[in-house]
Design a protein around this motif. Structure first.
Motif, short mmCIF file in Angstrom:
data_model
loop_
_atom_site.label_atom_id
_atom_site.label_comp_id
_atom_site.label_asym_id
_atom_site.label_seq_id
_atom_site.Cartn_x
_atom_site.Cartn_y
_atom_site.Cartn_z
N TYR A 146 65.13 -12.83 83.29
CA TYR A 146 65.31 -12.91 81.76
C TYR A 146 64.09 -13.82 81.37
O TYR A 146 63.11 -13.40 80.52
N ARG A 150 60.61 -12.75 79.57
CA ARG A 150 60.42 -13.32 78.08
C ARG A 150 59.09 -14.10 77.94
O ARG A 150 58.39 -14.16 77.10
N GLY A 158 62.28 -9.57 77.89
CA GLY A 158 63.40 -10.50 78.20
C GLY A 158 64.59 -10.01 77.96
O GLY A 158 65.54 -10.11 78.82
N SER A 445 60.88 -8.54 86.54
CA SER A 445 60.58 -9.84 86.73
C SER A 445 59.22 -9.80 87.74
O SER A 445 58.54 -10.71 87.70
#
Lengths: 693, 152
Positions: A146, A150, A158, A445
């Motif tokens: 996340y 983000r 995110g 990610s």
């Protein structure tokens, strides 16, 4: 201020000293000029019932911990490994089965490809673990995918990562408890009809353990995880020795014919891809450590990164080891009801029914059951980070008595139980919803880390970004394959849940942003003196001491006071008017006859009339509505009073330019109220039985 | 000093001045008294001159005086020790501390001795420490503030 103690005599003639009372010391401690710290006693319940409940809570969840004890609650690597890795490590127990179940479709001969598929998955695990290791170091405040998404891809990406992860954590709890019960159900058929209830009980037990705090839950759940790791490594070790010595040549497991799968398709690249996607379930839970970096003892980032590597090495070793040893023993691909690869390998190396075989099976069942514990640690932390970013209700960021994020834990348990109930605790129905979200978050990610390296340009950024870029493509492909494969079986629900969750988070963020805009003050602005007119309206139920108390409070606010008496009985109104004129001649009383017997609406309507009659050219006054309330001594007595007051309070909630104040009158306020009326207690005239509604 | 139950002390009074030695002596007393049936009492004396009545509302309203004891309590908590805090108003600090120790039948009195670095450095021995050494009906420990390299 308490009365000073009398002076104590000293040993010397004429010496005196006074011991000074410290009334604050039981509840507060001064920490600096004007700063006090509340002690445990300050938040302790004051009622007998509250104290009893607190005792029960202390037994079930443990005694409350102070924030200062948070550092003592932090996890060592030894304790963090089972807490954050039980999900990932447990998947090694069934990942090989997932590969074989696909490869067998092309025939037994193609099952040897399982080792290549496992190798490719291990490579992906290495890349993902490498990436998350960097995430631990680069984002030590936690949040994992996340935060990476983000910071590097934008807030909305995110939220996609967060929503995907949250859905997957819920599914992990539901699937792990359902599968543990399914395993138990095969041994004890009597529990089959009660799977949902038992699943709920299991989840509640894990919830209670987690509400006791992360360290205690770690202590509870560490042994099964280490037992499984030890037993699996032992089985692999014995299997390798047997292979080296040529003893691995037979499979003594008596498999049920119906459970053994057979080839029905041609071997294609897509089948290979499907096997790869199926085995990729081994990666679920790898991200949990990156979410919980702040739970580690200092140096947090280093300890988390090292624990992640240990977890990846263990997971990879067990996964590859089981696949390799399984091939040597010629294990069979079975349906979900048949013997697992782990079971077949265990029976082959330890002997079917032997003590070590049984121990391996028990440890596997336990770790499958405890896989949900990783979610109980990762989900609340992620929710807390989201709450700090105003994307979730702020309650999720509050820590409970035991420093656990209680809201996240309880909500996760509630939603997981609801999922169990909705799917009747059926593993087959739940499994398609599992492990879809996690690949979205892996992909985001990895992609985020590519941008991170390109922005940072630290040493080795080029090759690191290539590795992460490759990882992003790989996990992205796995996501597409998994989503395609499982879509018809229920994965479409996940693809609805995720956008719904994102929409909810966007809504919460919008609400908080909007209220913050309304509440924000201009920096440096001096607050002017209040200049609006104040007026007080006291709804009364008669002339009694509670009303006198409210009048006293009203007089301290303004001189513009009026009382309102709503009555459905004209004869009683006259009596009240007479008593009022006699007792409080300086405060006007407005009598409102209510032929339709409504009590609340006429008061609100009267306030509206007051507002409308205010001159337009003047700024609206602030109307204080003082509600007299009689406070009875015990809780059951309180149910008898103030019902109308509660309704009135609810009716006035949110009314513009209106302040609602409850003025409680307690039995021990008798003297104060009596003296205010300059009449001895007991002679004050009371109507309406002396009680407010 | 009593040797019952191998305890160094049964009841110790720790005299707090609000200075840098407070933390040291509280920690010392709590650590020595921990896990034994011992009591540690922290006493802080607010000295009043003769223009103010002895029972005047001074110390209770003084946040600073309260803070001295609260800080000691915090240190005791950090080493998991039990500390009873007593705030006293008196004309003379030394006499009040000794009287409090005697009244509570303490067998150990611990005082801090601050070190002033000005003018080449010297111990600020004051009047309380010599009085306690001379008049206390129990053992007296004087703990000096670390000096030079010790303080680093």
């Amino acid at each position: 201020m308490t009365a000073p103690n009398s002076p104590l005599r000293g040993r010397k003639l004429g010496d005196r000293r006074v011991v000074v009372d410290r009334p604050h010391s039981a509840y507060f401690r001064y920490a600096g000029p004007g700063v006090m710290i509340a002690k445990a006693a300050a938040s302790a319940p004051t009622t007998a019932l509250g104290r009893r409940l607190a005792r029960v809570r202390a037994v079930v969840f443990g005694k409350p911990l102070s924030t200062a004890q948070e550092i003592e609650e932090r996890l060592t690597k030894k304790l963090a490994l089972p807490i954050f890795s039980s999900d990932a490590i447990s998947s090694s127990a069934y990942a090989t089965d997932e590969i074989l179940r696909v490869l067998i479709l092309a025939g037994v001969a193609w099952m040897t490809w399982s080792i290549y598929v496992a190798g490719a998955i291990a490579l992906m695990l290495t890349i993902v673990a490498f990436s998350y290791r960097q995430v631990c170091r680069g984002y030590p405040s936690g949040g994992g995918a996340y935060v990476v998404a983000r910071e590097n891809l934008g807030p909305n990406f995110g939220l996609i990562a967060a929503a995907a992860l949250m859905v997957d954590y819920v599914m992990t709890v539901a699937v792990s408890s359902a599968s543990a019960l399914a395993n138990l159900g095969t041994a004890f058929t009597v529990i089959q009809p009660y799977k949902v209830e038992l699943g709920a009980l299991v989840i509640m037990a894990v919830t209670a353990a987690n509400l006791r705090g992360i360290r205690e839950s770690g202590n509870i759940f560490a042994i099964p995880t280490y037992l499984f790791v030890g037993m699996a490594l032992l089985a692999i070790g014995v299997g390798l020795v047997n292979t080296a010595t040529g003893a691995a040549h037979h499979l003594p497991v008596p498999l049920h014919h119906d459970d053994v799968l057979a080839g029905t398709q041609a071997f294609t690249f897509f089948l290979l891809l499907k096997a790869f996607a199926g085995g990729s379930v081994a990666l679920t839970g790898v991200e949990a450590i990156a979410n919980g970096v702040p739970a580690f003892k200092p140096p947090e980032a280093k300890n988390a990164a090292n624990t992640l590597i240990i977890m990846a090495v263990l997971l990879g070793t067990i996964f590859i080891g089981l696949t390799f040893v399984g091939l040597q023993y010629d294990v069979r691909a079975t349906t979900s009801q048949g013997a697992t690869v782990l079971g077949q390998v265990g029976a082959a190396v330890f002997g079917d029914g032997s003590f070590l075989f049984i121990l391996l099976q028990i440890s596997a069942a336990l770790i499958l059951f405890l896989a949900c514990n990783t979610s109980f640690n990762a989900f609340p932390r992620l929710a807390a980070i989201l709450a700090k970013d105003d994307c979730m209700p702020r309650q999720f960021a509050f820590r409970g008595d035991r420093l656990a994020f209680s809201w996240g834990i309880v909500i996760l348990a509630g939603v997981s139980i609801a999922m169990l109930w909705a799917f009747d605790a059926s593993v087959d129905a739940l499994i398609p919803l599992y492990s879809v979200g996690v690949f979205i978050c892996f992909t985001l990610s990895q992609a985020g880390m590519v941008i991170h390296w390109r922005k940072e340009r630290s040493s080795g950024w080029a090759w690191r970004s290539v590795v992460n870029g490759f990882g992003a493509i790989l996990t992205g492909v796995v996501f597409l394959v998994v989503a395609y494969e499982k879509f018809g079986n229920g994965a479409w629900m996940v693809l609805i849940f995720i956008p719904t969750l994102i929409a909810m988070m966007l809504f919460v963020r919008h609400q908080y942003a909007s209220s913050a805009r309304q509440l924000t003050m201009r920096s440096g602005a001096a607050i002017p003196q209040p200049h609006r007119h104040n007026r007080v309206v006291i709804p009364i139920s008669g002339v009694n001491r509670a009303v006198v108390q409210a009048l006293n409070v009203a007089r301290s606010i303004t001189t513009d006071i009026r009382a309102v008496y709503v009555s459905d009985d004209p004869t009683h109104s006259d009596e009240v008017r007479e008593l009022w004129a006699q007792a409080v001649p300086d405060v006007p009383l407005v009598l409102v006859e209510s032929p339709y017997r409504a009590l609340i609406a006429p008061v609100v309507a009267y306030l509206d009339v007051l507002d409308r009659s205010w001159p337009n050219e003047q700024e609206e006054p602030i109307t204080f509505v003082l509600i007299p309330e009689y406070v009875a001594r015990s809780w059951w007595e309180r149910m008898l009073y103030n019902q109308a007051a509660k309704q009135l309070r609810a009716a006035l909630l949110g009314r513009p330019h209106t302040v609602v104040i409850n003025v409680p009158y307690r039995r021990d306020d008798t003297r104060a109220a009596a003296s205010a009326t300059e009449q001895p207690a007991g002679t004050l005239v009371a109507t309406d039985n002396g009680q407010p509604h | 000093m009593p040797e019952a139950n191998n305890a160094i002390f049964r009841r110790a009074v720790v005299a707090l001045s609000g200075g840098p030695t407070d933390a040291t002596i509280v920690r010392l007393a709590c650590e020595l008294g921990r896990s034994r049936h011992t009591e540690v009492i922290a006493v802080h004396v607010v000295e009043l001159d003769w223009t103010v009545p002895l029972d005047a509302d001074v110390a209770e309203r003084s946040e600073e005086a309260q803070r001295v004891l609260d800080a000691a309590e915090g240190i005791a908590d950090s080493v998991h020790g039990n500390l009873e805090c007593v705030l006293v108003q008196a004309r003379d600090v030394g006499a009040a501390i000794v009287d409090e120790a005697a009244a509570r039948e303490a067998d150990l009195l611990i005082l801090g001795l601050p070190y002033r670095t000005r003018f080449g450095g010297d111990f600020a021995i004051g009047r309380a420490v010599p009085y306690a050494l001379k008049s206390a009906p129990c053992a007296v420990w004087v703990v000096r503030e670390p000096i030079g390299e010790e303080s680093q």
